[in-house]
Design a protein around this motif. Structure first.
Motif, PDB file in Angstrom:
ATOM      1  N   LEU A 154       0.736  -1.239   0.044  1.00  0.00           N
ATOM      2  CA  LEU A 154      -0.067  -0.060   0.089  1.00  0.00           C
ATOM      3  C   LEU A 154       0.953   1.238   0.037  1.00  0.00           C
ATOM      4  O   LEU A 154       0.675   2.153  -0.560  1.00  0.00           O
ATOM      5  N   VAL A 197       3.304   5.437  -5.949  1.00  0.00           N
ATOM      6  CA  VAL A 197       2.965   5.385  -7.622  1.00  0.00           C
ATOM      7  C   VAL A 197       1.856   6.403  -7.770  1.00  0.00           C
ATOM      8  O   VAL A 197       1.859   6.931  -8.756  1.00  0.00           O
ATOM      9  N   LEU A 225       1.814   2.100  -3.405  1.00  0.00           N
ATOM     10  CA  LEU A 225       0.715   2.425  -3.890  1.00  0.00           C
ATOM     11  C   LEU A 225       0.523   4.116  -4.035  1.00  0.00           C
ATOM     12  O   LEU A 225       0.521   4.763  -4.646  1.00  0.00           O
ATOM     13  N   GLN A 226       1.045   4.537  -2.586  1.00  0.00           N
ATOM     14  CA  GLN A 226       1.040   6.234  -2.550  1.00  0.00           C
ATOM     15  C   GLN A 226       2.255   6.287  -3.433  1.00  0.00           C
ATOM     16  O   GLN A 226       2.071   7.737  -3.838  1.00  0.00           O
TER      17      GLN A 226
END
Lengths: 125, 191
Positions: free
Chosen positions: A7, A13, A10-11
């Motif tokens: 996760l 990204v 993802l931040q």
């Protein structure tokens, strides 16, 4: 989603995507893969995979979309390529090994691979 | 279809065409009961009970391009030849739920196949749809919820190439984690 340990990833990204979106107003191209029952049975998912692989290995920014049956089932897998501001070209009976050439010649260099297209628009722009 | 995952992709595509905004895909492989259960539930427009009862007949379809529809009939046939069945539960305006069961060890059962690519094909759909995907293999479980990813992303669309690649990797990693004996370099088990 505790199973997604990435996760934090993802931040990162998200931040990278934001910067990239600020720098470029739109994608270079739009690629559409037909995925009705006919397309799926003919191998459209493998073609989509090949497209994603090819794009991941390049610096081309193209959106990839899947759509349903368009009624030309015998010509599946069908792939549409639309360069920003240009006419859409439809490729028929696409196989994964045809994807690198379509991406390189059409998406990267702007020259459609007419021999694999389902027809040539009278006025291609 | 060569893989069960392709039937799942087909069912998800039906959900998109039925105007669904969310689809829930569940796969439950239970080795102790020797069953494999696939459930695809959407919040699309649904159909009447009469239609739901007949939709595995290839000559019953809502499509306009021609008068046969093979998606669900093929899925039902795949389940039936593996001592299983396919049930369609639907209500107009509320959505559709398809449940397919298989005897996991049945010699005619196709391999599950490339689920990450199937979920990607769904997420990249021309009409945006949120996908909640859960896959259980015995006591192991993997879950991916695109609504959660979307919340995390804010204004960045799921279709952005960087996000796309991240989701692909997350799905592939998650699926690999369900079968560690194969990922560790042991000989892959053929179904």
């Amino acid at each position: 989603m505790p199973k997604l340990k990435s996760l934090e990833d993802l931040q990162r990204v998200r931040e990278a995507a934001k910067q990239e979106m600020a720098a470029r107003s739109q994608a270079d191209a739009r690629i559409i893969v037909a995925m009705g029952t006919c397309g799926i049975a003919a191998g459209a998912r493998e073609v989509m995979r090949a497209i994603l692989d090819e794009l991941a290995a390049s610096n081309i920014r193209a959106t990839v979309e899947t759509t349903g049956c368009v009624g030309m089932c015998a010509k599946e897998p069908l792939v549409d390529v639309e360069l920003t501001g240009k006419s859409r070209v439809t490729y028929a009976n696409v196989k994964p090994d045809m994807v690198p050439r379509i991406i390189d010649q059409h998406v990267r260099r702007g020259e459609p691979v007419w021999e694999w297209a389902t027809g040539r628009p009278a006025a291609f722009q | 279809m060569l893989e069960l995952s392709l039937h799942i992709l087909d069912a998800v595509r039906n959900a998109v065409d039925a105007g669904a905004t969310a689809v829930d895909v569940q796969i439950d492989e239970d080795p102790s009961a020797d069953t494999l259960t696939i459930r695809v539930a959407d919040n699309g427009r649904g159909m009447s009970q009469e239609m739901a009862a007949n939709v595995t007949n290839p000559f019953v379809t809502t499509r306009k391009t021609r008068h046969v529809g093979l998606g669900l009939p093929l899925f039902a046939e795949a389940a039936r030849r593996c001592d299983g069945d396919l049930k369609v539960d639907s209500r107009p305006g509320q959505g559709t739920c398809i449940t397919a069961t298989f005897r996991q060890s049945h010699i005619d059962r196709a391999p599950l196949g490339d689920m990450p690519a199937v979920i990607m094909a769904a997420l990249l759909s021309d009409r945006p749809i949120d996908v909640r995907y859960r896959h259980k293999v015995g006591s192991r479980e993997f879950e991916f919820d695109s609504a959660e990813v979307r919340r995390e992303l804010g204004d960045v669309p799921l279709s952005h190439p960087l996000v796309r690649e991240w989701m692909r990797k997350a799905l592939e990693e998650g699926e690999r984690g369900l079968r560690p004996e194969e990922a560790s370099g042991a000989r892959p088990k053929q179904h």
